[in-house]
Design an enzyme around this catalytic site. Structure first.
Site, PDB file in Angstrom:
ATOM      1  N   THR A 159     -25.588 -20.352 -14.691  1.00  0.00           N
ATOM      2  CA  THR A 159     -25.604 -18.886 -14.709  1.00  0.00           C
ATOM      3  C   THR A 159     -25.975 -18.383 -16.092  1.00  0.00           C
ATOM      4  O   THR A 159     -25.731 -19.077 -17.092  1.00  0.00           O
ATOM      5  CB  THR A 159     -24.210 -18.343 -14.310  1.00  0.00           C
ATOM      6  OG1 THR A 159     -24.135 -16.953 -14.647  1.00  0.00           O
ATOM      7  CG2 THR A 159     -23.087 -19.065 -15.049  1.00  0.00           C
ATOM      8  N   ASP A 160     -26.503 -17.170 -16.154  1.00  0.00           N
ATOM      9  CA  ASP A 160     -26.811 -16.598 -17.479  1.00  0.00           C
ATOM     10  C   ASP A 160     -25.534 -16.308 -18.267  1.00  0.00           C
ATOM     11  O   ASP A 160     -25.584 -16.097 -19.477  1.00  0.00           O
ATOM     12  CB  ASP A 160     -27.681 -15.339 -17.343  1.00  0.00           C
ATOM     13  CG  ASP A 160     -26.999 -14.183 -16.633  1.00  0.00           C
ATOM     14  OD1 ASP A 160     -25.880 -14.366 -16.101  1.00  0.00           O
ATOM     15  OD2 ASP A 160     -27.582 -13.078 -16.606  1.00  0.00           O
ATOM     16  N   GLU A 161     -24.377 -16.295 -17.570  1.00  0.00           N
ATOM     17  CA  GLU A 161     -23.125 -15.999 -18.291  1.00  0.00           C
ATOM     18  C   GLU A 161     -22.767 -17.072 -19.305  1.00  0.00           C
ATOM     19  O   GLU A 161     -21.924 -16.852 -20.171  1.00  0.00           O
ATOM     20  CB  GLU A 161     -21.964 -15.806 -17.304  1.00  0.00           C
ATOM     21  CG  GLU A 161     -22.133 -14.563 -16.479  1.00  0.00           C
ATOM     22  CD  GLU A 161     -20.839 -13.963 -15.963  1.00  0.00           C
ATOM     23  OE1 GLU A 161     -19.766 -14.270 -16.485  1.00  0.00           O
ATOM     24  OE2 GLU A 161     -20.923 -13.167 -15.013  1.00  0.00           O
TER      25      GLU A 161
ATOM     26  N   TYR B 251     -14.270 -18.199 -16.495  1.00  0.00           N
ATOM     27  CA  TYR B 251     -15.317 -18.572 -15.527  1.00  0.00           C
ATOM     28  C   TYR B 251     -16.557 -19.083 -16.250  1.00  0.00           C
ATOM     29  O   TYR B 251     -17.093 -20.154 -15.940  1.00  0.00           O
ATOM     30  CB  TYR B 251     -15.696 -17.363 -14.643  1.00  0.00           C
ATOM     31  CG  TYR B 251     -17.045 -17.519 -13.965  1.00  0.00           C
ATOM     32  CD1 TYR B 251     -17.213 -18.422 -12.913  1.00  0.00           C
ATOM     33  CD2 TYR B 251     -18.165 -16.795 -14.400  1.00  0.00           C
ATOM     34  CE1 TYR B 251     -18.460 -18.598 -12.318  1.00  0.00           C
ATOM     35  CE2 TYR B 251     -19.404 -16.963 -13.801  1.00  0.00           C
ATOM     36  CZ  TYR B 251     -19.548 -17.860 -12.759  1.00  0.00           C
ATOM     37  OH  TYR B 251     -20.777 -18.037 -12.173  1.00  0.00           O
TER      38      TYR B 251
ATOM     39  N   LYS C 258     -18.430 -22.785 -16.233  1.00  0.00           N
ATOM     40  CA  LYS C 258     -19.826 -23.011 -15.827  1.00  0.00           C
ATOM     41  C   LYS C 258     -20.615 -23.662 -16.963  1.00  0.00           C
ATOM     42  O   LYS C 258     -21.468 -24.523 -16.729  1.00  0.00           O
ATOM     43  CB  LYS C 258     -20.489 -21.680 -15.422  1.00  0.00           C
ATOM     44  CG  LYS C 258     -19.995 -21.085 -14.121  1.00  0.00           C
ATOM     45  CD  LYS C 258     -20.253 -21.955 -12.904  1.00  0.00           C
ATOM     46  CE  LYS C 258     -21.715 -22.132 -12.603  1.00  0.00           C
ATOM     47  NZ  LYS C 258     -21.925 -22.919 -11.358  1.00  0.00           N
TER      48      LYS C 258
HETATM   49  P1  NAD Z   1     -19.257 -17.590  -3.806  1.00  0.00           P
HETATM   50  O1  NAD Z   1     -17.900 -17.423  -4.391  1.00  0.00           O
HETATM   51  O2  NAD Z   1     -19.775 -16.566  -2.863  1.00  0.00           O
HETATM   52  O3  NAD Z   1     -19.356 -19.001  -3.060  1.00  0.00           O
HETATM   53  C1  NAD Z   1     -18.792 -20.168  -3.577  1.00  0.00           C
HETATM   54  C2  NAD Z   1     -18.746 -21.215  -2.473  1.00  0.00           C
HETATM   55  O4  NAD Z   1     -18.193 -22.426  -3.026  1.00  0.00           O
HETATM   56  C3  NAD Z   1     -17.844 -20.826  -1.300  1.00  0.00           C
HETATM   57  O5  NAD Z   1     -18.479 -21.127  -0.082  1.00  0.00           O
HETATM   58  C4  NAD Z   1     -16.604 -21.679  -1.479  1.00  0.00           C
HETATM   59  O6  NAD Z   1     -15.952 -22.009  -0.268  1.00  0.00           O
HETATM   60  C5  NAD Z   1     -17.189 -22.916  -2.150  1.00  0.00           C
HETATM   61  N1  NAD Z   1     -16.186 -23.638  -2.939  1.00  0.00           N
HETATM   62  C6  NAD Z   1     -15.332 -23.114  -3.863  1.00  0.00           C
HETATM   63  N2  NAD Z   1     -14.542 -24.083  -4.352  1.00  0.00           N
HETATM   64  C7  NAD Z   1     -14.918 -25.249  -3.749  1.00  0.00           C
HETATM   65  C8  NAD Z   1     -14.481 -26.585  -3.836  1.00  0.00           C
HETATM   66  N3  NAD Z   1     -13.479 -26.939  -4.667  1.00  0.00           N
HETATM   67  N4  NAD Z   1     -15.085 -27.513  -3.075  1.00  0.00           N
HETATM   68  C9  NAD Z   1     -16.088 -27.164  -2.215  1.00  0.00           C
HETATM   69  N5  NAD Z   1     -16.530 -25.898  -2.082  1.00  0.00           N
HETATM   70  C10 NAD Z   1     -15.962 -24.952  -2.834  1.00  0.00           C
HETATM   71  O7  NAD Z   1     -20.214 -17.770  -5.054  1.00  0.00           O
HETATM   72  P2  NAD Z   1     -21.769 -17.416  -5.221  1.00  0.00           P
HETATM   73  O8  NAD Z   1     -21.891 -16.068  -5.813  1.00  0.00           O
HETATM   74  O9  NAD Z   1     -22.465 -17.731  -3.966  1.00  0.00           O
HETATM   75  O10 NAD Z   1     -22.169 -18.464  -6.354  1.00  0.00           O
HETATM   76  C11 NAD Z   1     -22.641 -19.758  -5.979  1.00  0.00           C
HETATM   77  C12 NAD Z   1     -23.099 -20.473  -7.231  1.00  0.00           C
HETATM   78  O11 NAD Z   1     -24.134 -19.715  -7.853  1.00  0.00           O
HETATM   79  C13 NAD Z   1     -22.007 -20.657  -8.278  1.00  0.00           C
HETATM   80  O12 NAD Z   1     -22.141 -21.916  -8.857  1.00  0.00           O
HETATM   81  C14 NAD Z   1     -22.307 -19.555  -9.291  1.00  0.00           C
HETATM   82  O13 NAD Z   1     -21.845 -19.906 -10.577  1.00  0.00           O
HETATM   83  C15 NAD Z   1     -23.821 -19.510  -9.221  1.00  0.00           C
HETATM   84  N6  NAD Z   1     -24.428 -18.235  -9.613  1.00  0.00           N
HETATM   85  C16 NAD Z   1     -24.108 -17.083  -8.945  1.00  0.00           C
HETATM   86  C17 NAD Z   1     -24.713 -15.891  -9.318  1.00  0.00           C
HETATM   87  C18 NAD Z   1     -24.372 -14.595  -8.629  1.00  0.00           C
HETATM   88  O14 NAD Z   1     -24.752 -13.534  -9.118  1.00  0.00           O
HETATM   89  N7  NAD Z   1     -23.656 -14.613  -7.507  1.00  0.00           N
HETATM   90  C19 NAD Z   1     -25.640 -15.868 -10.367  1.00  0.00           C
HETATM   91  C20 NAD Z   1     -25.946 -17.065 -11.028  1.00  0.00           C
HETATM   92  C21 NAD Z   1     -25.345 -18.255 -10.623  1.00  0.00           C
HETATM   93  O1  DAU Z   2     -24.645 -13.110 -14.350  1.00  0.00           O
HETATM   94  C1  DAU Z   2     -24.414 -14.001 -13.284  1.00  0.00           C
HETATM   95  C2  DAU Z   2     -22.985 -13.836 -12.828  1.00  0.00           C
HETATM   96  O2  DAU Z   2     -22.915 -12.578 -12.185  1.00  0.00           O
HETATM   97  C3  DAU Z   2     -22.507 -14.946 -11.909  1.00  0.00           C
HETATM   98  O3  DAU Z   2     -22.482 -16.151 -12.637  1.00  0.00           O
HETATM   99  C4  DAU Z   2     -21.102 -14.638 -11.383  1.00  0.00           C
HETATM  100  O4  DAU Z   2     -20.703 -15.613 -10.429  1.00  0.00           O
HETATM  101  C5  DAU Z   2     -21.115 -13.279 -10.735  1.00  0.00           C
HETATM  102  O5  DAU Z   2     -19.805 -12.947 -10.329  1.00  0.00           O
HETATM  103  C6  DAU Z   2     -21.654 -12.223 -11.690  1.00  0.00           C
HETATM  104  O6  DAU Z   2     -20.727 -11.973 -12.774  1.00  0.00           O
HETATM  105  P1  DAU Z   2     -20.417 -10.472 -13.292  1.00  0.00           P
HETATM  106  O7  DAU Z   2     -19.102 -10.470 -13.943  1.00  0.00           O
HETATM  107  O8  DAU Z   2     -21.572  -9.924 -14.059  1.00  0.00           O
HETATM  108  O9  DAU Z   2     -20.409  -9.732 -11.858  1.00  0.00           O
HETATM  109  P2  DAU Z   2     -19.398  -8.655 -11.227  1.00  0.00           P
HETATM  110  O10 DAU Z   2     -20.004  -8.247  -9.916  1.00  0.00           O
HETATM  111  O11 DAU Z   2     -17.990  -9.102 -11.228  1.00  0.00           O
HETATM  112  O12 DAU Z   2     -19.526  -7.443 -12.246  1.00  0.00           O
HETATM  113  C7  DAU Z   2     -20.784  -6.862 -12.549  1.00  0.00           C
HETATM  114  C8  DAU Z   2     -20.536  -5.752 -13.569  1.00  0.00           C
HETATM  115  O13 DAU Z   2     -19.787  -4.702 -12.934  1.00  0.00           O
HETATM  116  C9  DAU Z   2     -19.708  -6.187 -14.759  1.00  0.00           C
HETATM  117  O14 DAU Z   2     -20.156  -5.503 -15.917  1.00  0.00           O
HETATM  118  C10 DAU Z   2     -18.298  -5.733 -14.417  1.00  0.00           C
HETATM  119  C11 DAU Z   2     -18.542  -4.464 -13.603  1.00  0.00           C
HETATM  120  N1  DAU Z   2     -17.529  -4.147 -12.567  1.00  0.00           N
HETATM  121  C12 DAU Z   2     -17.240  -5.108 -11.671  1.00  0.00           C
HETATM  122  C13 DAU Z   2     -16.290  -4.894 -10.695  1.00  0.00           C
HETATM  123  C14 DAU Z   2     -15.925  -5.964  -9.692  1.00  0.00           C
HETATM  124  C15 DAU Z   2     -16.944  -2.894 -12.518  1.00  0.00           C
HETATM  125  O15 DAU Z   2     -17.248  -1.999 -13.328  1.00  0.00           O
HETATM  126  N2  DAU Z   2     -16.014  -2.670 -11.556  1.00  0.00           N
HETATM  127  C16 DAU Z   2     -15.643  -3.632 -10.638  1.00  0.00           C
HETATM  128  O16 DAU Z   2     -14.746  -3.330  -9.797  1.00  0.00           O
END
Ligand code: NAD
Ligand code: DAU
Length: 354
Positions: free
Chosen positions: A134-136, A159, A163
């Protein structure tokens, strides 16, 4: 193209029941008709949406319910399935939850990654692992510039640290053991099947329920938004075309403040701006992320196809048309989480009724 990828027959996706994972599984089945896809997922709270239930009769798809930290089980699955390609996505993914309790994040995201890497190593040659980072991992950007693959890793939240540890471990397995590992680092995703704890689905579903929209701090934090399908296509490009050990940023080149996003959601749902409620800031909240994805564009020929305004409109439509999906997820467990995160008043009632 890497040796393993030339002869892919079976792909293993970890975390395939979640938001990004379920979109990836659908993409792989649709666009690579010769591939069989095995989804290894624990079905945690975030994987409980039944996102892929409609694939139950699909002969090229198999769900294995397992925890990535359960080494014996994971090794057994790897031995039976013998994947040529592994997309490792399984993770605890929500920053706010990691601030409440870091342990599950270190367990799944670090130890679980170690197990997946060792299981791949045990297969010997002919397997490639894509670590979905992730970019985080780069941390807080400041007002100017964009993260490149050379930017130092400086994660802010538990988190992001977990990662970054998985990202470094994956690359260490390439350098130390010669395992064929590639890494993608994507920015913030939006689209269908995103669990309603994250900004965009939380704001859409709260708006549809006439609840307040909790915005952290001044709402001016910036995120770089990308449609989930573009992220999945980017991972596929990295998996198929990157050199072993390579890292690629994936991003939407679409920077928005949280307030801009929330106001647009209220406009699309025809709800009043008065639903916005400013709440205390997230501790350690990164001010800005922005990703330079030019390397992936130049070297892999990948670029995002979805434009944000249209993508957000389609996403709002999806949540409007799939209310049973998210209403079931906003259950008692979710309400307890919500109350702890945002306070009792916000959890209890629709706006203006208290
Ligand atoms: P999500 O929380 O929606 O899904 C996570 C999945 O992993 C779920 O299906 C959960 O059941 C499974 N899981 C959790 N713990 C587990 C374990 N111990 N064993 C097996 N399965 C398990 O998350 P997401 O947003 O779909 O993210 C998926 C991946 O993409 C992550 O690695 C996250 O860091 C990465 N990512 C997400 C974003 C984003 O914006 N959502 C951006 C960049 C990278
Ligand atoms: O950048 C990639 C990441 O993006 C992924 O690696 C993570 O899994 C994903 O959860 C996401 O992280 P963020 O923390 O950026 O996403 P989130 O949706 O939690 O929050 C986005 C922005 O919105 C952040 O600045 C916090 C703000 N926010 C979020 C929530 C849930 C609010 O202001 N209010 C809220 O209730």
């Amino acid at each position: 193209m890497a040796e393993a990828v030339r002869s892919v027959r079976t792909v293993l996706v970890t975390g395939g029941a979640g938001f990004v994972g379920s979109n990836l599984v659908r993409l792989l089945l649709a666009e690579r008709p010769a591939w069989r896809v095995v989804n290894l997922d624990k079905l945690s709270y975030a994987g409980a949406g039944g996102n892929l239930d409609d694939l139950a009769d699909e002969p090229r798809y198999e769900l294995v319910r397992a925890d990535v930290c359960d080494a014996a089980r994971v090794f057994e699955v790897f031995r039976r399935v013998r994947p040529q390609l592994v997309f490792h996505l399984a993770a605890e993914s929500h920053v706010d939850r990691s601030i409440h309790a870091a342990a599950p994040f270190l367990r799944t995201n670090v130890e679980g990654t170690r197990v997946i890497l060792d299981a791949a190593r045990a297969l010997g040659e002919g397997v490639r692992v894509l670590y979905c980072s992730t970019d985080e991992v780069y941390g807080d950007l400041g007002p100017r510039g964009r993260f490149t693959e050379q930017s130092p890793l400086c994660p802010s939240s538990p988190y992001a640290v977990s990662k970054a540890a998985g990202d470094m471990l994956a690359r260490a397995y390439h350098r130390t053991f010669g395992l064929d590992v590639v890494v993608s680092r994507c920015s913030n995703n939006y689209g269908p099947y995103q669990y309603p704890e994250k900004l965009i689905p939380l704001m859409i579903t709260n708006a549809l329920e006439d609840r307040e929209l909790p915005v952290y701090g001044d709402g001016l934090n910036v995120r770089d938004w990308i449609h989930v399908e573009d992220h999945c296509r980017g991972m596929l490009a990295v998996a198929e075309r990157a050199a072993p050990g390579a890292v690629y940023n994936l991003g939407g080149s679409c920077e928005k403040t949280n307030l801009e996003v929330v106001r647009e959601i209220l406009r699309l749902t025809h709800k009043p701006m008065s639903l916005i409620r400013f709440v205390p800031d997230r501790p350690g909240h990164d001010r800005r992320y922005a990703v330079d994805a030019s390397r992936a564009e130049r070297e892999l020929g990948w670029r995002p196809a979805h434009e944000f305004a249209r993508g957000l409109e389609a996403t709002v439509r999806w949540y409007r048309e799939h209310q049973a999906w998210w209403r079931r997820l906003k259950d008692e467990g979710f309400r307890a989480y919500y109350e702890r995160q945002y306070g009792t008043a916000a959890a209890g009632r629709p706006a203006g009724t208290g």
